[in-house]
Design a protein around this motif. Structure first.
Motif, PDB file in Angstrom:
ATOM      1  N   LEU A 133       0.912  -1.066   0.037  1.00  0.00           N
ATOM      2  CA  LEU A 133      -0.038  -0.011   0.031  1.00  0.00           C
ATOM      3  C   LEU A 133       0.794   1.347  -0.231  1.00  0.00           C
ATOM      4  CD1 LEU A 133      -2.959   0.999   0.388  1.00  0.00           C
ATOM      5  CD2 LEU A 133      -2.478   0.992   2.846  1.00  0.00           C
ATOM      6  N   LEU A 134       1.765   1.272   0.835  1.00  0.00           N
ATOM      7  CA  LEU A 134       2.745   2.486   0.935  1.00  0.00           C
ATOM      8  C   LEU A 134       3.526   2.645  -0.483  1.00  0.00           C
ATOM      9  CD1 LEU A 134       4.039   1.985   4.648  1.00  0.00           C
ATOM     10  CD2 LEU A 134       2.200   3.602   3.727  1.00  0.00           C
ATOM     11  N   PHE A 135       4.289   1.745  -0.648  1.00  0.00           N
ATOM     12  CA  PHE A 135       5.241   1.812  -1.895  1.00  0.00           C
ATOM     13  C   PHE A 135       4.808   1.570  -3.386  1.00  0.00           C
ATOM     14  CE2 PHE A 135       8.099   1.678   2.020  1.00  0.00           C
ATOM     15  CZ  PHE A 135       8.522   3.011   1.805  1.00  0.00           C
ATOM     16  N   PHE A 136       3.968   0.569  -3.544  1.00  0.00           N
ATOM     17  CA  PHE A 136       3.798  -0.098  -4.728  1.00  0.00           C
ATOM     18  C   PHE A 136       2.222  -0.004  -5.418  1.00  0.00           C
ATOM     19  CE2 PHE A 136       7.152  -2.378  -2.597  1.00  0.00           C
ATOM     20  CZ  PHE A 136       7.951  -1.934  -3.285  1.00  0.00           C
ATOM     21  N   SER A 137       1.496   1.128  -4.844  1.00  0.00           N
ATOM     22  CA  SER A 137       0.366   1.480  -5.352  1.00  0.00           C
ATOM     23  C   SER A 137       0.512   2.386  -6.453  1.00  0.00           C
ATOM     24  CB  SER A 137      -0.607   1.675  -4.252  1.00  0.00           C
ATOM     25  OG  SER A 137      -0.490   3.203  -4.214  1.00  0.00           O
ATOM     26  N   ASP A 138      -0.598   2.717  -6.921  1.00  0.00           N
ATOM     27  CA  ASP A 138      -0.680   3.722  -8.281  1.00  0.00           C
ATOM     28  C   ASP A 138      -1.020   5.275  -7.563  1.00  0.00           C
ATOM     29  OD1 ASP A 138      -0.294   2.079 -10.274  1.00  0.00           O
ATOM     30  OD2 ASP A 138      -2.602   1.493 -10.291  1.00  0.00           O
ATOM     31  N   TYR A 139      -0.990   5.420  -6.283  1.00  0.00           N
ATOM     32  CA  TYR A 139      -1.313   6.785  -5.659  1.00  0.00           C
ATOM     33  C   TYR A 139       0.154   7.349  -5.218  1.00  0.00           C
ATOM     34  CZ  TYR A 139      -4.383   9.985  -3.334  1.00  0.00           C
ATOM     35  OH  TYR A 139      -5.035  11.200  -3.064  1.00  0.00           O
ATOM     36  N   GLU A 140       0.518   8.256  -6.029  1.00  0.00           N
ATOM     37  CA  GLU A 140       2.080   8.740  -5.837  1.00  0.00           C
ATOM     38  C   GLU A 140       1.981   9.454  -4.688  1.00  0.00           C
ATOM     39  OE1 GLU A 140       5.645   9.376  -7.297  1.00  0.00           O
ATOM     40  OE2 GLU A 140       3.981   8.290  -8.037  1.00  0.00           O
ATOM     41  N   ARG A 141       0.953  10.281  -4.182  1.00  0.00           N
ATOM     42  CA  ARG A 141       1.288  11.038  -3.003  1.00  0.00           C
ATOM     43  C   ARG A 141       1.437  10.114  -1.652  1.00  0.00           C
ATOM     44  NH1 ARG A 141      -3.498  14.778  -1.879  1.00  0.00           N
ATOM     45  NH2 ARG A 141      -2.704  15.924  -3.477  1.00  0.00           N
ATOM     46  N   ARG A 142       1.064   9.004  -1.796  1.00  0.00           N
ATOM     47  CA  ARG A 142       1.066   8.244  -0.432  1.00  0.00           C
ATOM     48  C   ARG A 142       2.566   7.361  -0.730  1.00  0.00           C
ATOM     49  NH1 ARG A 142      -3.351   4.780  -0.586  1.00  0.00           N
ATOM     50  NH2 ARG A 142      -2.640   3.462  -2.136  1.00  0.00           N
ATOM     51  N   PHE A 143       2.987   7.343  -1.834  1.00  0.00           N
ATOM     52  CA  PHE A 143       4.390   6.900  -1.808  1.00  0.00           C
ATOM     53  C   PHE A 143       5.534   8.068  -1.382  1.00  0.00           C
ATOM     54  CE2 PHE A 143       8.079   6.942  -4.879  1.00  0.00           C
ATOM     55  CZ  PHE A 143       8.809   5.894  -4.208  1.00  0.00           C
ATOM     56  N   GLU A 144       4.952   9.261  -1.893  1.00  0.00           N
ATOM     57  CA  GLU A 144       5.729  10.392  -1.400  1.00  0.00           C
ATOM     58  C   GLU A 144       5.906  10.499   0.179  1.00  0.00           C
ATOM     59  OE1 GLU A 144       8.287  11.963  -2.984  1.00  0.00           O
ATOM     60  OE2 GLU A 144       7.519  11.163  -5.081  1.00  0.00           O
ATOM     61  N   ASP A 145       4.723  10.251   0.775  1.00  0.00           N
ATOM     62  CA  ASP A 145       4.607  10.325   2.133  1.00  0.00           C
ATOM     63  C   ASP A 145       5.313   9.160   2.913  1.00  0.00           C
ATOM     64  OD1 ASP A 145       2.972  12.632   2.074  1.00  0.00           O
ATOM     65  OD2 ASP A 145       1.152  11.391   2.401  1.00  0.00           O
ATOM     66  N   ALA A 146       5.079   7.884   2.191  1.00  0.00           N
ATOM     67  CA  ALA A 146       5.931   6.850   2.776  1.00  0.00           C
ATOM     68  C   ALA A 146       7.596   7.039   2.903  1.00  0.00           C
ATOM     69  CB  ALA A 146       5.594   5.705   1.967  1.00  0.00           C
ATOM     70  N   ILE A 147       7.937   7.721   1.789  1.00  0.00           N
ATOM     71  CA  ILE A 147       9.459   8.075   1.693  1.00  0.00           C
ATOM     72  C   ILE A 147       9.617   8.980   2.978  1.00  0.00           C
ATOM     73  CG2 ILE A 147      11.027   9.232   0.691  1.00  0.00           C
ATOM     74  CD1 ILE A 147      10.824   6.797  -0.666  1.00  0.00           C
ATOM     75  N   GLU A 148       8.814   9.991   3.271  1.00  0.00           N
ATOM     76  CA  GLU A 148       8.971  10.631   4.574  1.00  0.00           C
ATOM     77  C   GLU A 148       9.033  10.238   5.658  1.00  0.00           C
ATOM     78  OE1 GLU A 148      10.188  13.971   4.302  1.00  0.00           O
ATOM     79  OE2 GLU A 148      10.639  13.405   2.184  1.00  0.00           O
ATOM     80  N   TYR A 149       7.999   9.201   5.842  1.00  0.00           N
ATOM     81  CA  TYR A 149       7.625   8.517   6.886  1.00  0.00           C
ATOM     82  C   TYR A 149       9.076   7.467   7.457  1.00  0.00           C
ATOM     83  CZ  TYR A 149       5.755   5.904  10.900  1.00  0.00           C
ATOM     84  OH  TYR A 149       5.271   5.454  12.089  1.00  0.00           O
ATOM     85  N   HIS A 150       9.500   7.028   6.309  1.00  0.00           N
ATOM     86  CA  HIS A 150      10.682   5.921   6.369  1.00  0.00           C
ATOM     87  C   HIS A 150      11.847   6.691   7.041  1.00  0.00           C
ATOM     88  CE1 HIS A 150       7.896   3.089   5.307  1.00  0.00           C
ATOM     89  NE2 HIS A 150       8.857   2.074   5.244  1.00  0.00           N
ATOM     90  N   LYS A 151      11.877   7.944   6.987  1.00  0.00           N
ATOM     91  CA  LYS A 151      13.249   8.660   7.453  1.00  0.00           C
ATOM     92  C   LYS A 151      13.047   8.676   8.874  1.00  0.00           C
ATOM     93  CE  LYS A 151      13.513  11.917   3.517  1.00  0.00           C
ATOM     94  NZ  LYS A 151      13.453  13.234   2.973  1.00  0.00           N
ATOM     95  N   LEU A 152      11.944   8.667   9.393  1.00  0.00           N
ATOM     96  CA  LEU A 152      11.934   8.301  11.001  1.00  0.00           C
ATOM     97  C   LEU A 152      12.722   7.134  11.227  1.00  0.00           C
ATOM     98  CD1 LEU A 152       8.095   9.294  11.596  1.00  0.00           C
ATOM     99  CD2 LEU A 152      10.166  10.657  11.680  1.00  0.00           C
ATOM    100  N   TYR A 153      12.223   6.021  10.505  1.00  0.00           N
ATOM    101  CA  TYR A 153      13.071   4.714  10.846  1.00  0.00           C
ATOM    102  C   TYR A 153      14.646   4.882  10.641  1.00  0.00           C
ATOM    103  CZ  TYR A 153       8.685   1.899  10.444  1.00  0.00           C
ATOM    104  OH  TYR A 153       7.561   1.182  10.552  1.00  0.00           O
ATOM    105  N   PHE A 154      14.986   5.627   9.569  1.00  0.00           N
ATOM    106  CA  PHE A 154      16.359   5.889   9.307  1.00  0.00           C
ATOM    107  C   PHE A 154      16.984   6.856  10.618  1.00  0.00           C
ATOM    108  CE2 PHE A 154      15.229   5.499   4.555  1.00  0.00           C
ATOM    109  CZ  PHE A 154      14.946   4.024   4.667  1.00  0.00           C
TER     110      PHE A 154
END
Length: 265
Positions: free
Chosen positions: A72-93
């Protein structure tokens, strides 16, 4: 090779309690499984880092609680959610930087996912990870596209140096694949192992309770990447108490240390 234990083995204990119990039992290398959003706060990360320093423990990797929704986060067609997922994963990093971990475990998407889409999205996350000094590594998971060794071989070839791999032996068995085949597929880019025994009694057993060919496996892994982490990852139903877990960890330490001793000769 360095042996260790995943905090996921003690789920659903609180993360800090799992770390403490493993630490006082003598475990020196951990994979941390983040279980919820609040554990990504900087204050909590620093408290975990202090606990690790107190016992002189290394944290080699982080496994995210969002792994179940990576499709859902990375591999759907909804580009905005992908961009948000990238930002969220910066918390993990950021958490990883604080505790000193450098391998991030990714499950990937569903079984029908095109390799081209996977590579496009994975490469983006991989490069963001690099900015933090973190290596994003794909794990073979039977219910995901990564459960196929053919897929792992394909994307490893497409991504080149921008690829790292986590081999989970029990997940390979669940996908009716040979774990050795995944070593062949990912080669020297195999950075991290989730290991357990397997046999007639199940696919996720304490070491010595099955028939997995550990010596042959470690021979092959050491030749490919002598610096790989070998992490004991068992489901809580797979052992009685923490003494069982630590006994398997100690066996694993003895298995892996002999390779370093032989290399020093």
């Amino acid at each position: 090779m360095q042996a260790g234990v995943s905090t996921a083995c003690l789920y659903p204990e609180l993360l800090e309690e799992s770390i403490y119990r493993l630490a006082v039992s003598g475990v020196q290398n951990l994979e941390i499984f983040i279980n919820t959003h609040s554990e990504l706060k900087k204050s909590y990360a620093h408290s975990v880092a202090n606990l690790l320093r107190r016992f002189d423990i290394r944290c080699c990797a982080l496994h995210p609680f969002t792994c179940e929704i990576e499709q859902l986060l990375f591999f759907s067609d909804y580009e905005r959610r992908f961009e948000d997922a990238i930002e969220y994963h910066k918390l993990y990093f950021r958490f990883m930087n604080i505790v000193g971990a450098d391998i991030f475990v990714l499950h990937g998407g569903k079984a029908n996912q095109p390799a081209e889409l996977f590579c496009e999205r994975y490469s983006r996350l991989y490069r963001v990870g690099q900015e933090f000094g973190v290596k994003v590594a794909l794990e073979n998971v039977s219910r995901c596209r990564s459960g196929s060794s053919a897929f792992v071989r394909e994307v490893a070839g497409m991504l080149g140096s921008e690829f790292a791999f986590v081999l989970d032996t029990k997940q390979a068995i669940r996908a009716k694949e040979n774990p050795f085949t995944f070593l062949d597929a990912a080669g020297s880019r195999t950075e991290h192992i989730h290991i357990s025994d397997n046999g007639e009694l199940g696919d996720c057993l304490l070491i010595g309770k099955g028939r997995f060919r550990f010596r042959q496996f470690f021979d092959k892994l050491y030749a490919l990447n002598p610096n790989a982490n070998v992490i004991l990852e068992l489901y809580r139903s797979g052992f009685g108490g923490i003494s069982d877990l630590i006994s398997s960890y100690n066996v694993l330490v003895n298995m892996t240390e002999q390779y370093d001793k032989e290399a020093e000769k």
